[in-house]
Design a protein around this motif. Structure first.
Motif, mmCIF file in Angstrom:
data_model
loop_
_atom_site.group_PDB
_atom_site.id
_atom_site.type_symbol
_atom_site.label_atom_id
_atom_site.label_comp_id
_atom_site.label_asym_id
_atom_site.label_seq_id
_atom_site.Cartn_x
_atom_site.Cartn_y
_atom_site.Cartn_z
ATOM 1 N N THR A 94 0.892 5.830 0.050
ATOM 2 C CA THR A 94 0.083 7.254 0.085
ATOM 3 C C THR A 94 1.244 7.864 -1.108
ATOM 4 O O THR A 94 2.294 7.925 -0.691
ATOM 5 N N ASP A 102 1.228 -1.253 0.316
ATOM 6 C CA ASP A 102 0.382 -0.069 -0.361
ATOM 7 C C ASP A 102 0.565 1.100 -0.389
ATOM 8 O O ASP A 102 2.168 1.100 0.574
ATOM 9 N N ILE A 141 -1.614 14.693 1.383
ATOM 10 C CA ILE A 141 -1.956 13.559 0.526
ATOM 11 C C ILE A 141 -3.233 13.786 -0.925
ATOM 12 O O ILE A 141 -4.271 14.762 -0.558
ATOM 13 N N THR A 179 -4.534 7.605 -2.015
ATOM 14 C CA THR A 179 -3.930 6.515 -1.487
ATOM 15 C C THR A 179 -4.355 5.694 -2.362
ATOM 16 O O THR A 179 -5.554 5.595 -2.535
#
Length: 94
Positions: free
Chosen positions: A50, A48, A62, A65
């Motif tokens: 971001t 995973d 951000i 994501t």
């Protein structure tokens, strides 16, 4: 493990769990074309991550994501033309 019933029954099971290490992704470049930003380099499915953006390298926001993204990754930064300078950072997570 055994129970207290009649007749008393028991069972045993064993298993082995193997966790392979993640391959460290490397981003060698970022391509910008028509409002799409695409990180280039060695991208592997699984981790995973971001994507963060900044205009001054001090404050980060951000942008995107993802949970185990499909490869290749393409994201859209619709505001990149609004700033004279735009920095991107990719953070591995959860």
């Amino acid at each position: 493990m055994a129970d207290s019933g009649t007749p008393s029954l028991s069972a045993t099971n064993s298993f082995k769990v193997t966790v392979n290490p993640l391959v460290q992704p490397a981003v060698s470049s970022i391509h910008v074309s028509g409002g799409q930003v695409s990180p280039g380099g060695d991208r592997h499915s699984g981790p995973d991550y971001t994507v963060l953006i900044s205009t001054n390298l001090a404050s980060w926001q951000i942008l995107f994501t993802s949970n185990s993204p499909a490869i290749p990754v393409t994201l859209v930064d619709t505001n990149f033309n609004a700033y004279p300078t735009r920095f991107y950072r990719i953070q591995l997570g959860p």
